[in-house]
Every structure is written in structure tokens, then in C-alpha cells.
Design a protein around this motif. Sequence first.
Motif, PDB file in Angstrom:
ATOM      1  N   SER A   1      44.933  47.741  28.554  1.00 45.11           N
ATOM      2  CA  SER A   1      45.442  46.448  28.083  1.00 45.11           C
ATOM      3  C   SER A   1      45.735  45.500  29.243  1.00 45.11           C
ATOM      4  CB  SER A   1      46.704  46.657  27.250  1.00 45.11           C
ATOM      5  OG  SER A   1      46.455  47.492  26.138  1.00 45.11           O
ATOM      6  N   SER A   2      46.140  46.047  30.367  1.00 45.22           N
ATOM      7  CA  SER A   2      46.471  45.184  31.515  1.00 45.22           C
ATOM      8  C   SER A   2      45.239  44.593  32.178  1.00 45.22           C
ATOM      9  CB  SER A   2      47.271  45.991  32.548  1.00 45.22           C
ATOM     10  OG  SER A   2      46.472  47.024  33.112  1.00 45.22           O
ATOM     11  N   THR A   3      44.056  45.112  31.902  1.00 40.32           N
ATOM     12  CA  THR A   3      42.844  44.562  32.516  1.00 40.32           C
ATOM     13  C   THR A   3      42.421  43.242  31.875  1.00 40.32           C
ATOM     14  OG1 THR A   3      41.437  45.846  31.006  1.00 40.32           O
ATOM     15  CG2 THR A   3      42.005  46.852  33.119  1.00 40.32           C
ATOM     16  N   ILE A   4      42.856  42.974  30.636  1.00 39.41           N
ATOM     17  CA  ILE A   4      42.454  41.734  29.964  1.00 39.41           C
ATOM     18  C   ILE A   4      42.976  40.502  30.710  1.00 39.41           C
ATOM     19  CG2 ILE A   4      42.749  40.369  27.874  1.00 39.41           C
ATOM     20  CD1 ILE A   4      40.678  42.424  27.499  1.00 39.41           C
ATOM     21  N   PRO A   5      44.277  40.404  31.037  1.00 41.90           N
ATOM     22  CA  PRO A   5      44.737  39.209  31.774  1.00 41.90           C
ATOM     23  C   PRO A   5      44.523  39.279  33.281  1.00 41.90           C
ATOM     24  CG  PRO A   5      46.605  40.600  31.280  1.00 41.90           C
ATOM     25  CD  PRO A   5      45.418  41.279  30.680  1.00 41.90           C
ATOM     26  N   THR A   6      44.024  40.395  33.797  1.00 43.41           N
ATOM     27  CA  THR A   6      43.814  40.496  35.240  1.00 43.41           C
ATOM     28  C   THR A   6      42.727  39.528  35.693  1.00 43.41           C
ATOM     29  OG1 THR A   6      44.463  42.823  35.179  1.00 43.41           O
ATOM     30  CG2 THR A   6      43.272  42.086  37.119  1.00 43.41           C
ATOM     31  N   ASP A   7      42.963  38.865  36.812  1.00 48.92           N
ATOM     32  CA  ASP A   7      42.043  37.821  37.266  1.00 48.92           C
ATOM     33  C   ASP A   7      40.784  38.377  37.919  1.00 48.92           C
ATOM     34  OD1 ASP A   7      43.757  35.804  36.403  1.00 48.92           O
ATOM     35  OD2 ASP A   7      44.890  35.819  38.288  1.00 48.92           O
ATOM     36  N   TYR A   8      40.927  39.384  38.729  1.00 49.18           N
ATOM     37  CA  TYR A   8      39.827  39.793  39.608  1.00 49.18           C
ATOM     38  C   TYR A   8      38.952  40.853  38.944  1.00 49.18           C
ATOM     39  CZ  TYR A   8      42.546  37.272  43.095  1.00 49.18           C
ATOM     40  OH  TYR A   8      43.233  36.302  43.780  1.00 49.18           O
ATOM     41  N   TRP A   9      38.059  40.395  38.073  1.00 42.89           N
ATOM     42  CA  TRP A   9      37.018  41.273  37.564  1.00 42.89           C
ATOM     43  C   TRP A   9      35.848  41.315  38.535  1.00 42.89           C
ATOM     44  CZ3 TRP A   9      35.928  43.687  32.570  1.00 42.89           C
ATOM     45  CH2 TRP A   9      37.071  43.855  31.791  1.00 42.89           C
ATOM     46  N   LYS A  10      35.565  40.192  39.158  1.00 51.48           N
ATOM     47  CA  LYS A  10      34.566  40.153  40.230  1.00 51.48           C
ATOM     48  C   LYS A  10      35.007  39.131  41.259  1.00 51.48           C
ATOM     49  CE  LYS A  10      31.413  36.917  37.883  1.00 51.48           C
ATOM     50  NZ  LYS A  10      30.017  36.721  37.422  1.00 51.48           N
ATOM     51  N   VAL A  11      34.744  39.451  42.528  1.00 54.94           N
ATOM     52  CA  VAL A  11      35.158  38.632  43.666  1.00 54.94           C
ATOM     53  C   VAL A  11      33.930  38.339  44.501  1.00 54.94           C
ATOM     54  CG1 VAL A  11      36.744  38.437  45.616  1.00 54.94           C
ATOM     55  CG2 VAL A  11      37.378  39.816  43.625  1.00 54.94           C
ATOM     56  N   SER A  12      33.853  37.124  45.026  1.00 52.76           N
ATOM     57  CA  SER A  12      32.691  36.727  45.823  1.00 52.76           C
ATOM     58  C   SER A  12      32.556  37.609  47.056  1.00 52.76           C
ATOM     59  CB  SER A  12      32.813  35.263  46.234  1.00 52.76           C
ATOM     60  OG  SER A  12      34.007  35.062  46.988  1.00 52.76           O
ATOM     61  N   SER A  13      31.336  37.936  47.388  1.00 55.86           N
ATOM     62  CA  SER A  13      31.043  38.803  48.516  1.00 55.86           C
ATOM     63  C   SER A  13      31.021  37.999  49.810  1.00 55.86           C
ATOM     64  CB  SER A  13      29.684  39.488  48.309  1.00 55.86           C
ATOM     65  OG  SER A  13      29.332  40.253  49.433  1.00 55.86           O
ATOM     66  N   ILE A  14      31.532  38.613  50.865  1.00 59.40           N
ATOM     67  CA  ILE A  14      31.510  37.985  52.193  1.00 59.40           C
ATOM     68  C   ILE A  14      30.528  38.704  53.103  1.00 59.40           C
ATOM     69  CG2 ILE A  14      33.887  37.133  51.975  1.00 59.40           C
ATOM     70  CD1 ILE A  14      34.805  39.499  53.664  1.00 59.40           C
TER      71      ILE A  14
ATOM     72  N   SER B   1      23.636  44.826  39.915  1.00 59.82           N
ATOM     73  CA  SER B   1      22.225  44.460  39.799  1.00 59.82           C
ATOM     74  C   SER B   1      21.945  43.110  40.449  1.00 59.82           C
ATOM     75  CB  SER B   1      21.815  44.441  38.326  1.00 59.82           C
ATOM     76  OG  SER B   1      22.559  43.469  37.603  1.00 59.82           O
ATOM     77  N   GLU B   2      22.867  42.148  40.319  1.00 56.98           N
ATOM     78  CA  GLU B   2      22.692  40.866  40.988  1.00 56.98           C
ATOM     79  C   GLU B   2      22.889  40.986  42.498  1.00 56.98           C
ATOM     80  OE1 GLU B   2      25.443  38.219  39.172  1.00 56.98           O
ATOM     81  OE2 GLU B   2      24.255  37.944  37.339  1.00 56.98           O
TER      82      GLU B   2
ATOM     83  N   GLN C   1      25.448  32.777  44.126  1.00 63.96           N
ATOM     84  CA  GLN C   1      26.590  33.475  44.704  1.00 63.96           C
ATOM     85  C   GLN C   1      26.636  34.917  44.220  1.00 63.96           C
ATOM     86  OE1 GLN C   1      29.145  32.494  46.978  1.00 63.96           O
ATOM     87  NE2 GLN C   1      29.525  34.676  46.858  1.00 63.96           N
ATOM     88  N   LYS C   2      26.761  35.848  45.150  1.00 69.37           N
ATOM     89  CA  LYS C   2      26.844  37.268  44.815  1.00 69.37           C
ATOM     90  C   LYS C   2      28.300  37.703  44.817  1.00 69.37           C
ATOM     91  CE  LYS C   2      22.249  38.538  46.461  1.00 69.37           C
ATOM     92  NZ  LYS C   2      21.449  39.460  47.296  1.00 69.37           N
ATOM     93  N   TYR C   3      28.584  38.689  43.962  1.00 70.12           N
ATOM     94  CA  TYR C   3      29.955  39.148  43.774  1.00 70.12           C
ATOM     95  C   TYR C   3      30.044  40.650  44.011  1.00 70.12           C
ATOM     96  CZ  TYR C   3      30.926  34.622  41.577  1.00 70.12           C
ATOM     97  OH  TYR C   3      31.083  33.281  41.335  1.00 70.12           O
ATOM     98  N   GLU C   4      31.291  41.089  44.195  1.00 67.22           N
ATOM     99  CA  GLU C   4      31.601  42.509  44.321  1.00 67.22           C
ATOM    100  C   GLU C   4      32.567  42.913  43.213  1.00 67.22           C
ATOM    101  OE1 GLU C   4      33.095  43.219  48.212  1.00 67.22           O
ATOM    102  OE2 GLU C   4      31.168  42.830  49.211  1.00 67.22           O
ATOM    103  N   LEU C   5      32.752  44.211  43.075  1.00 69.02           N
ATOM    104  CA  LEU C   5      33.613  44.733  42.011  1.00 69.02           C
ATOM    105  C   LEU C   5      35.065  44.373  42.277  1.00 69.02           C
ATOM    106  CD1 LEU C   5      32.072  48.308  41.622  1.00 69.02           C
ATOM    107  CD2 LEU C   5      31.417  46.202  40.452  1.00 69.02           C
ATOM    108  N   GLY C   6      35.728  43.882  41.221  1.00 64.93           N
ATOM    109  CA  GLY C   6      37.125  43.514  41.349  1.00 64.93           C
ATOM    110  C   GLY C   6      38.066  44.652  40.998  1.00 64.93           C
ATOM    111  N   ALA C   7      39.354  44.408  41.203  1.00 65.50           N
ATOM    112  CA  ALA C   7      40.364  45.442  40.967  1.00 65.50           C
ATOM    113  C   ALA C   7      40.495  45.783  39.496  1.00 65.50           C
ATOM    114  CB  ALA C   7      41.712  44.990  41.523  1.00 65.50           C
TER     115      ALA C   7
END
Length: 239
Positions: free
Chosen positions: A22-35, A144-145, A154-160
Motif C-alpha cells: 500500500s505504501s508504494t502507491i503514493p511513493t514518488d520514486y518508481w523510476k529515476v533518471s539515469s546519470i 528494456s528502454e 531520457q533513460k531511467y533506472e529502478l526506483g525505491a
Amino acid sequence: MSNMVIEITAFVVATAGWVLVSSTIPTDYWKVSSIDGTVITTATYWSNLWKTCVTDSTGVSNCKDFPSMLALDGYIQVCRGLMIAAICLGFFATACALVGMKCTKIGGSDLIKARIAFFAGFQFFISGLCSLSACSLYAHRITSEFFDPMFMAQKYELGAALFIGWGGSALCILGGLVFFLSLSEGFSKSQSNADRRRYVYSASYISSHGKSQAQLANGKRPPPDYSSPSQQFDKNAYV
């Protein structure tokens, strides 16, 4: 006593998993831009199932909600549906588990409580599968992206949030399986008690009617029953 402890442990584990899911629904970081390969990072892009945001080097964030549900990518819509289904199933599973556990005083007989608890374990298991599928589908799109050489955006990485969702899904599935294993003993005991009652009834019936059947087989009539007043005197009693 051990079976009750197992049920309480399964309830705690599954409920903790449902809270994490349930706490994953309001969590912001599902994906974060890759550096990866970037020397100077001026902004960080991140998004979840409901909005996309950007944070500049000064720490100021600017977010924008997704404008239309129908205009979203298909995988985001599927992930939304699976996560909402997982939360709803976990809520009803928690309520059923409180009724069906042996440590509670509601729910009826042991057999009915065992069936309710079995249904709760099944709901916890399905809830874990739904959230696990949603997090895995979202992570598959990100990876996959990321590894696609033809993808130039823009490519992303896995979020928390994905790791929290995977952990909660594992706890829900584990708690549901423990419920199944703890209830198998309860069903077997209920069946053995039913068989025992059936055997006692059969034995009492045979003991009460076996003697009269044996007398009839030997050509003897059983003695008349004078316990009923209507059978003590017949129509020739005063003749």
C-alpha cells in the motif's frame, strides 16, 4: 497451540506485506533518471504511476500530473489496476483473517473459521501476485528502454518504490502460503471428528438393534415393550 502461533505469525507477515504494498502507491520514486555517462547533472527526472517530476540542482521540484488516463501508456494503466486490486484484496484478506483465526472468538465453529481463514490466505496470495506482477511489469519497461540502443529519449533506472513493492509482495505470498499449511491440519482434524461422530452413531445403532435382529434371525420374537401406556392394555384386557 502451535497451530495458533503459526496463524498469528502468518497474519503478521501478510499484513506487513500488505502495508508495504500500500505504501508504494503514493511513493514518488518508481523510476529515476539515469546519470550513466553524464558528467554534469543539472536536473533529476522521476515519476510514478500518477505524475512525473523534475528536480533541479537547487532542490526545487516541479511536478505535473498525467493529463488523461486514456492517453497513458498501456503498462501504466495495467500497473495501476494491479496495484489497486492488490490493496483491495489485502484489505478484505485482513478482515477475513481476523474472523477466521483460532485466537478470535467470532466466526462460528472451527470448520467455518478454518474455511474463512483459508479464503483469507488465498486473498493474501493473490494480492501478492498482483503487486508482484505490477512491479515486475514496470521494471521490465524501464530495463528494456535502458538497454535499447535505439531508444534516444531520457533513460531511467529502478526506483525505491519497486523494491518496496517486491518486498511487500514476497511477504504477502509467504503469509498466504503459511495460512494454507496451517489450515491443512485444521481441516484434517475436523474431518476426523466428523468420522468419529459417524462411527459412534453407527456403533450405538448396531448395539441397540443388533440384539433384536439376532433374535429375529433365530426365530424368536423380541419381548413386547410395555413402556408406552397405550401398549399395556389391548382391547381384550378386561375380558
